[in-house]
Enzyme design. Structure first.
Site, PDB file in Angstrom:
ATOM      1  N   ASP A  11       0.853  -1.196   0.000  1.00 23.87           N
ATOM      2  CA  ASP A  11       0.000   0.000   0.000  1.00 23.87           C
ATOM      3  C   ASP A  11       0.883   1.238   0.000  1.00 23.87           C
ATOM      4  O   ASP A  11       2.069   1.180   0.336  1.00 23.87           O
ATOM      5  CB  ASP A  11      -0.925   0.011   1.222  1.00 23.87           C
ATOM      6  CG  ASP A  11      -1.840   1.231   1.227  1.00 23.87           C
ATOM      7  OD1 ASP A  11      -2.466   1.512   0.187  1.00 23.87           O
ATOM      8  OD2 ASP A  11      -1.907   1.934   2.251  1.00 23.87           O
ATOM      9  N   SER A  12       0.266   2.380  -0.326  1.00 24.66           N
ATOM     10  CA  SER A  12       0.981   3.652  -0.282  1.00 24.66           C
ATOM     11  C   SER A  12       1.359   4.037   1.150  1.00 24.66           C
ATOM     12  O   SER A  12       2.223   4.873   1.350  1.00 24.66           O
ATOM     13  CB  SER A  12       0.103   4.747  -0.886  1.00 24.66           C
ATOM     14  OG  SER A  12      -1.137   4.799  -0.195  1.00 24.66           O
ATOM     15  N   TYR A  43      -0.475   8.752  -2.365  1.00 26.43           N
ATOM     16  CA  TYR A  43      -0.395   8.510  -3.805  1.00 26.43           C
ATOM     17  C   TYR A  43      -1.605   9.130  -4.515  1.00 26.43           C
ATOM     18  O   TYR A  43      -1.560   9.342  -5.723  1.00 26.43           O
ATOM     19  CB  TYR A  43      -0.435   7.008  -4.089  1.00 26.43           C
ATOM     20  CG  TYR A  43       0.839   6.221  -3.849  1.00 26.43           C
ATOM     21  CD1 TYR A  43       1.917   6.738  -3.127  1.00 26.43           C
ATOM     22  CD2 TYR A  43       0.959   4.932  -4.358  1.00 26.43           C
ATOM     23  CE1 TYR A  43       3.059   5.992  -2.918  1.00 26.43           C
ATOM     24  CE2 TYR A  43       2.105   4.175  -4.160  1.00 26.43           C
ATOM     25  CZ  TYR A  43       3.149   4.704  -3.432  1.00 26.43           C
ATOM     26  OH  TYR A  43       4.283   3.951  -3.233  1.00 26.43           O
ATOM     27  N   GLY A  44      -2.673   9.374  -3.751  1.00 29.80           N
ATOM     28  CA  GLY A  44      -3.968   9.714  -4.336  1.00 29.80           C
ATOM     29  C   GLY A  44      -3.987  10.934  -5.233  1.00 29.80           C
ATOM     30  O   GLY A  44      -4.840  11.045  -6.115  1.00 29.80           O
ATOM     31  N   CYS A  74      -3.613  -0.830  -2.312  1.00 32.91           N
ATOM     32  CA  CYS A  74      -3.914   0.578  -2.590  1.00 32.91           C
ATOM     33  C   CYS A  74      -4.816   0.675  -3.823  1.00 32.91           C
ATOM     34  O   CYS A  74      -4.461   0.197  -4.911  1.00 32.91           O
ATOM     35  CB  CYS A  74      -2.608   1.323  -2.842  1.00 32.91           C
ATOM     36  SG  CYS A  74      -2.839   3.057  -3.192  1.00 32.91           S
ATOM     37  N   ASN A  75      -5.968   1.307  -3.656  1.00 33.32           N
ATOM     38  CA  ASN A  75      -6.893   1.455  -4.783  1.00 33.32           C
ATOM     39  C   ASN A  75      -6.310   2.345  -5.876  1.00 33.32           C
ATOM     40  O   ASN A  75      -6.591   2.140  -7.055  1.00 33.32           O
ATOM     41  CB  ASN A  75      -8.214   2.054  -4.309  1.00 33.32           C
ATOM     42  CG  ASN A  75      -9.100   1.025  -3.653  1.00 33.32           C
ATOM     43  OD1 ASN A  75     -10.017   0.508  -4.268  1.00 33.32           O
ATOM     44  ND2 ASN A  75      -8.803   0.687  -2.407  1.00 33.32           N
ATOM     45  N   THR A  76      -5.526   3.339  -5.465  1.00 27.58           N
ATOM     46  CA  THR A  76      -4.952   4.237  -6.471  1.00 27.58           C
ATOM     47  C   THR A  76      -3.964   3.466  -7.348  1.00 27.58           C
ATOM     48  O   THR A  76      -3.978   3.585  -8.579  1.00 27.58           O
ATOM     49  CB  THR A  76      -4.278   5.442  -5.790  1.00 27.58           C
ATOM     50  OG1 THR A  76      -5.200   6.036  -4.873  1.00 27.58           O
ATOM     51  CG2 THR A  76      -3.845   6.471  -6.790  1.00 27.58           C
ATOM     52  N   GLU A 155      -7.295   9.146   9.369  1.00 30.69           N
ATOM     53  CA  GLU A 155      -6.011   9.005  10.069  1.00 30.69           C
ATOM     54  C   GLU A 155      -5.974   9.819  11.355  1.00 30.69           C
ATOM     55  O   GLU A 155      -5.201   9.523  12.266  1.00 30.69           O
ATOM     56  CB  GLU A 155      -4.856   9.358   9.132  1.00 30.69           C
ATOM     57  CG  GLU A 155      -4.771   8.356   7.992  1.00 30.69           C
ATOM     58  CD  GLU A 155      -3.433   8.297   7.286  1.00 30.69           C
ATOM     59  OE1 GLU A 155      -2.485   8.990   7.711  1.00 30.69           O
ATOM     60  OE2 GLU A 155      -3.338   7.557   6.289  1.00 30.69           O
ATOM     61  N   CYS A 189     -11.209   3.040  -1.705  1.00 26.85           N
ATOM     62  CA  CYS A 189     -10.005   3.582  -1.063  1.00 26.85           C
ATOM     63  C   CYS A 189      -9.799   2.829   0.244  1.00 26.85           C
ATOM     64  O   CYS A 189     -10.777   2.507   0.941  1.00 26.85           O
ATOM     65  CB  CYS A 189     -10.174   5.080  -0.805  1.00 26.85           C
ATOM     66  SG  CYS A 189      -8.825   5.817   0.139  1.00 26.85           S
ATOM     67  N   HIS A 191      -8.999   3.652   3.120  1.00 25.66           N
ATOM     68  CA  HIS A 191      -9.422   4.268   4.382  1.00 25.66           C
ATOM     69  C   HIS A 191     -10.942   4.259   4.603  1.00 25.66           C
ATOM     70  O   HIS A 191     -11.409   4.469   5.711  1.00 25.66           O
ATOM     71  CB  HIS A 191      -8.950   5.716   4.437  1.00 25.66           C
ATOM     72  CG  HIS A 191      -7.463   5.874   4.574  1.00 25.66           C
ATOM     73  ND1 HIS A 191      -6.583   5.413   3.626  1.00 25.66           N
ATOM     74  CD2 HIS A 191      -6.713   6.444   5.553  1.00 25.66           C
ATOM     75  CE1 HIS A 191      -5.348   5.705   4.008  1.00 25.66           C
ATOM     76  NE2 HIS A 191      -5.401   6.322   5.167  1.00 25.66           N
TER      77      HIS A 191
HETATM   78  N1  DGL Z   1      -4.117   3.945  -0.201  1.00 27.48           N
HETATM   79  C1  DGL Z   1      -4.728   4.984  -0.992  1.00 27.48           C
HETATM   80  C2  DGL Z   1      -5.878   4.394  -1.803  1.00 27.48           C
HETATM   81  O1  DGL Z   1      -6.452   3.380  -1.437  1.00 27.48           O
HETATM   82  C3  DGL Z   1      -5.194   6.150  -0.131  1.00 27.48           C
HETATM   83  C4  DGL Z   1      -4.052   6.964   0.449  1.00 27.48           C
HETATM   84  C5  DGL Z   1      -3.216   7.660  -0.611  1.00 27.48           C
HETATM   85  O2  DGL Z   1      -3.685   8.630  -1.241  1.00 27.48           O
HETATM   86  O3  DGL Z   1      -2.096   7.204  -0.830  1.00 27.48           O
HETATM   87  O4  DGL Z   1      -6.220   4.913  -2.825  1.00 27.48           O
END
Ligand code: DGL
Length: 275
Positions: A11-12, A43-44, A74-76, A155, A189, A191
């Site tokens: 993940d990011s 990363y978003g 990470c979804n991004t 967070e 995402c 979170h």
């Molecule tokens: N992990 C990122 C996502 O699921 C969210 C946090 C980020 O922007 O890196 O897209």
């Protein structure tokens, strides 16, 4: 295939711990390597080009740990860099998009789907593309919205999640979904599962799809097909077998990360990527 090899989860940052938690729930006998790029998160809002470079470096690291499967938590990254992951990996991998879309298509009754994610995820239209590949798009309407403020609010912890200002922000973000009458919302995402309660209050009756949960269920099937499921252990598992690696240990790390995971993070390793 060595069934005792670990599963790599990337993940990011620390949000992917919500995905790891689902994997530990569904696959408790597996060993895990968790890699969070906390030194370069978020990363978003970054360009696809940068995210692809970061993703390649992370995949190289996980390959060096001899993982049998890579989870792109990470979804991004799952939205904009799966091609980069594919190029650099001879290890099977699972992203977040496909399992969530398949679950959303099973859940919807009225074919009105909603998607929320980071700016990068929503701009990529990766969810829309996958919906058109897996579903009958002519009858499916899609409403998508980037919700960048949700990541820092989650967070900040439970007090901020329960704060009236977070509800106000969520109501603003979600108002179009109410107008459209969606019956299913993809939480695109890492979170967002932590906002489940709030989101379900604002969108009553809407099915909320947790991509971490559905990717974990998908991983059971894939590992079984590969003949690579870890053997069930007889002894009572006191704690999950996870090695943690982060590119930074930020000042609030020990407040935030264990809360997202739901149990303590022991001896995290600090590593450098891409040097
Ligand atoms: N992990 C990122 C996502 O699921 C969210 C946090 C980020 O922007 O890196 O897209």
């Amino acid at each position: 295939m060595n069934n005792e090899k670990p599963i790599g989860v990337f993940d990011s940052g620390i949000g992917g711990l919500s995905v790891l938690k689902q994997f530990v729930r569904f696959l408790p006998f597996e060993k895990y390597i968790y890699l969070g790029d906390t030194g370069r998160v978020p990363y978003g809002n970054k360009s696809a080009e940068t995210i692809k470079r970061y993703a390649k470096e992370s995949v190289e690291f996980l390959k060096s740990k001899d993982v049998k499967l890579i989870i792109i938590a990470c979804n991004t990254v799952s939205s904009v860099a799966l091609d980069a992951v594919e190029q650099s990996s001879n290890v099977p991998f699972i992203g977040m998009i496909h399992p969530a879309v398949a679950a959303a298509l099973r859940a919807t009754q009225n074919n009105k789907l909603g998607i929320i994610g980071t700016r990068g995820t929503i701009a990529s239209k990766a969810y829309n593309t996958t919906i058109s590949q897996l579903g009958n798009t002519s009858s499916i309407s899609i409403t998508a919205r980037a919700c960048p403020l949700f990541v820092p609010l989650v967070e900040e912890g439970p007090d901020w999640i329960a704060h009236p200002s977070t509800r106000l922000i969520a109501e603003e973000y979600l108002k179009d979904f109410l107008v459209e009458g969606i019956d299913t919302l993809i939480l695109g995402c890492t979170h967002y599962p932590f906002l489940h309660q709030l989101l379900s209050e604002i969108l009553p009756g809407v099915a909320l799809i947790d991509s971490g949960e559905h990717s974990a269920v998908g991983a059971i099937k894939l590992l079984a097909e590969m003949g690579a499921l870890a053997a069930e252990k007889n002894e009572f598992l006191k704690k999950p077998d996870i090695d943690f690696f982060f590119t930074d240990i930020p000042v609030n790390f020990y407040d935030t990360a264990p809360r997202l995971l739901g149990f303590p993070i022991e001896s995290p390793h600090r590593i450098n990527l891409g040097q």
